[in-house]
Design an enzyme around this catalytic site. Structure first.
Site, PDB file in Angstrom:
ATOM      1  N   GLY A  11       0.835  -1.481  -0.228  1.00  0.00           N
ATOM      2  CA  GLY A  11      -0.502   0.535  -0.119  1.00  0.00           C
ATOM      3  C   GLY A  11       0.413   1.352   0.174  1.00  0.00           C
ATOM      4  O   GLY A  11       2.147   1.026   0.699  1.00  0.00           O
ATOM      5  N   ARG A  72       1.303  -5.292  -5.451  1.00  0.00           N
ATOM      6  CA  ARG A  72       1.420  -6.633  -4.759  1.00  0.00           C
ATOM      7  C   ARG A  72       1.680  -7.553  -5.945  1.00  0.00           C
ATOM      8  O   ARG A  72       1.137  -8.307  -6.467  1.00  0.00           O
ATOM      9  CB  ARG A  72       0.650  -7.299  -4.073  1.00  0.00           C
ATOM     10  CG  ARG A  72       0.261  -5.983  -2.972  1.00  0.00           C
ATOM     11  CD  ARG A  72      -0.712  -5.998  -1.653  1.00  0.00           C
ATOM     12  NE  ARG A  72      -1.326  -5.691  -0.585  1.00  0.00           N
ATOM     13  CZ  ARG A  72      -1.755  -4.215  -0.214  1.00  0.00           C
ATOM     14  NH1 ARG A  72      -2.008  -4.026  -1.641  1.00  0.00           N
ATOM     15  NH2 ARG A  72      -1.649  -3.760   0.126  1.00  0.00           N
ATOM     16  N   ASP A 103       5.007  -4.924   5.893  1.00  0.00           N
ATOM     17  CA  ASP A 103       5.402  -6.022   6.594  1.00  0.00           C
ATOM     18  C   ASP A 103       5.502  -7.353   5.422  1.00  0.00           C
ATOM     19  O   ASP A 103       6.678  -7.885   5.325  1.00  0.00           O
ATOM     20  CB  ASP A 103       4.496  -6.123   8.053  1.00  0.00           C
ATOM     21  CG  ASP A 103       4.761  -8.089   8.265  1.00  0.00           C
ATOM     22  OD1 ASP A 103       5.865  -8.190   8.811  1.00  0.00           O
ATOM     23  OD2 ASP A 103       4.140  -8.763   7.465  1.00  0.00           O
ATOM     24  N   THR A 125       3.820   2.844   5.937  1.00  0.00           N
ATOM     25  CA  THR A 125       2.542   2.205   6.139  1.00  0.00           C
ATOM     26  C   THR A 125       1.958   3.169   6.413  1.00  0.00           C
ATOM     27  O   THR A 125       1.956   3.609   7.795  1.00  0.00           O
ATOM     28  CB  THR A 125       2.009   0.832   6.885  1.00  0.00           C
ATOM     29  OG1 THR A 125       1.388   0.924   7.164  1.00  0.00           O
ATOM     30  CG2 THR A 125       3.024   1.019   7.709  1.00  0.00           C
ATOM     31  N   ASP A 127      -0.715   2.936   8.793  1.00  0.00           N
ATOM     32  CA  ASP A 127      -1.360   1.708  10.182  1.00  0.00           C
ATOM     33  C   ASP A 127      -0.718   1.672  11.119  1.00  0.00           C
ATOM     34  O   ASP A 127      -0.737   1.768  11.929  1.00  0.00           O
ATOM     35  CB  ASP A 127      -1.337   0.584   9.441  1.00  0.00           C
ATOM     36  CG  ASP A 127      -2.935   0.001   8.040  1.00  0.00           C
ATOM     37  OD1 ASP A 127      -3.161   0.780   8.697  1.00  0.00           O
ATOM     38  OD2 ASP A 127      -2.397  -0.845   7.881  1.00  0.00           O
ATOM     39  N   ASP A 129       1.872  -0.432  12.079  1.00  0.00           N
ATOM     40  CA  ASP A 129       1.822  -1.650  12.793  1.00  0.00           C
ATOM     41  C   ASP A 129       3.064  -1.754  12.515  1.00  0.00           C
ATOM     42  O   ASP A 129       3.109  -3.481  12.535  1.00  0.00           O
ATOM     43  CB  ASP A 129       0.704  -2.202  12.096  1.00  0.00           C
ATOM     44  CG  ASP A 129       0.646  -2.272  10.688  1.00  0.00           C
ATOM     45  OD1 ASP A 129       1.584  -2.020  10.471  1.00  0.00           O
ATOM     46  OD2 ASP A 129      -0.169  -3.010  10.373  1.00  0.00           O
ATOM     47  N   ARG A 171      -7.211  -2.897  10.223  1.00  0.00           N
ATOM     48  CA  ARG A 171      -7.463  -4.149  10.123  1.00  0.00           C
ATOM     49  C   ARG A 171      -7.378  -4.626  11.575  1.00  0.00           C
ATOM     50  O   ARG A 171      -8.046  -5.261  12.027  1.00  0.00           O
ATOM     51  CB  ARG A 171      -7.123  -5.059   9.137  1.00  0.00           C
ATOM     52  CG  ARG A 171      -7.836  -4.917   7.498  1.00  0.00           C
ATOM     53  CD  ARG A 171      -7.546  -5.789   7.221  1.00  0.00           C
ATOM     54  NE  ARG A 171      -7.745  -5.834   5.017  1.00  0.00           N
ATOM     55  CZ  ARG A 171      -7.255  -5.201   4.717  1.00  0.00           C
ATOM     56  NH1 ARG A 171      -5.922  -4.558   4.345  1.00  0.00           N
ATOM     57  NH2 ARG A 171      -7.741  -4.617   3.249  1.00  0.00           N
TER      58      ARG A 171
END
Length: 319
Positions: A11, A72, A103, A125, A127, A129, A171
């Site tokens: 992303g 991807r 990741d 990213t 996120d 995360d 998510r």
């Protein structure tokens, strides 16, 4: 090391262009040749590799997304795909690679490093995360995008005296919801890391109504459940009408904040320095506002955790 390359994968995130710019210009400052790989690992296997110069990255630091584009690739997860990628790099006599992504992108980078190809990762990213770094590239911009949306939604919520449920990305990680909800004054923040009690959510809404409060904002991370389901629960539990807004991919776009431009510049330059020093299989991140170098193995074995103190602060301030 005389030739290096850079790619973006997974992303997109605001600030990736700042990191690309830093990799290219830092490399050139050392007398290196720097190549850009288009369309991530898929483009790498296909040989979409082009030389870059100072002008190639001019006027991009303020742009969102990634000028190298992203994708991807399932094929790259295979041994055949990884060998094809290495063959393409060696054909160009490229000696080191910088991978900007999350990741999944790092796992691909680790596969290359395990096969003897020097690879360094930059966490990109929205996120936030990735273990081993306190903040990832693009997170700050995404949070500010959500806050801007919350501010606008609150204006119409106030005008029409309504409850709005706003769904944000995340998510498995609730950082965007937590940071934006706390900064935007949300009445409730629902994140994947903490089980929520709908009776508590509706109780807070009803108590607010008793005090004369006629509008509220509830932030829900997509990993909890769809915002429409939360809205339906509120209607069933408390008989209150709500409106739903799903922000979606608008959170990925936009001009990066000064923080993300600075972060991309710092991490991009450091990634080149590490390759020049002969290091591989590592991520460059931020810990206590200082650049940190973390082995991919530690990134994969680590676990990102939410700041529960911030979560409790959000609850106490939204009474």
């Amino acid at each position: 090391m005389q030739k290096i390359a850079v790619l973006t994968s997974g992303g997109d995130a605001p600030g990736m262009n700042a990191a690309i710019r830093a990799v290219v210009r830092r490399g050139i400052s050392y007398g290196m040749e720097v190549y850009g790989i288009y369309h991530g690992y898929a483009g790498l296997m296909e040989g979409q590799i082009e030389p870059m110069n100072v002008g190639s990255v001019g006027d991009i630091i303020q742009r969102g997304g990634t000028i190298l584009h992203s994708s991807r690739s399932e094929k790259f997860k295979t041994e055949e795909g990884q060998q094809e990628a290495i063959a393409q790099l060696k054909a160009k006599e490229i000696e080191g690679l910088v991978v900007i992504g999350g990741d999944g992108s790092f796992r691909g980078a680790q596969n290359l490093a395990d096969k003897g190809f020097p690879t360094i990762g930059i966490p990109g990213t929205i996120d936030n995360d990735i273990p081993g770094t306190e903040v990832t590239l693009g997170f700050d911009t995404a949070v500010n995008t959500v806050i801007e949306a919350i501010d606008k939604i609150r204006d119409t919520a106030t005008s029409h005296e309504r409850i709005f449920v706003v769904e944000v990305m995340g998510r498995h990680c609730g950082d965007i919801a937590l940071w934006a909800g706390l900064s935007g004054g949300a009445e409730s923040i629902l994140i994947p890391e903490v089980d929520f009690d709908m009776k508590e959510v509706t109780y807070r809404l009803l108590e607010g109504n008793k005090r004369g409060k006629k509008h509220s904002i509830i932030i829900v991370a997509e990993g909890v459940c769809p915002a429409a389901e939360i809205a339906q629960m509120i209607k069933e539990e408390a008989g209150l009408e709500t409106r739903v807004t799903v922000l979606g991919h608008v959170q990925r776009g936009g001009s990066p904040t000064a923080f993300d431009r600075m972060l991309g510049s710092r991490l991009g330059a450091k990634a080149v320095d590490l390759l020049r020093e002969g290091q591989t299989g590592k991520m460059v991140g931020i810990q206590r506002n200082r650049i940190a170098v973390v082995d991919f193995a530690d990134v994969f074995s680590g676990k990102h955790s939410i700041d529960l103190d911030m979560y409790e602060l959000g609850k106490s301030l939204s009474i």
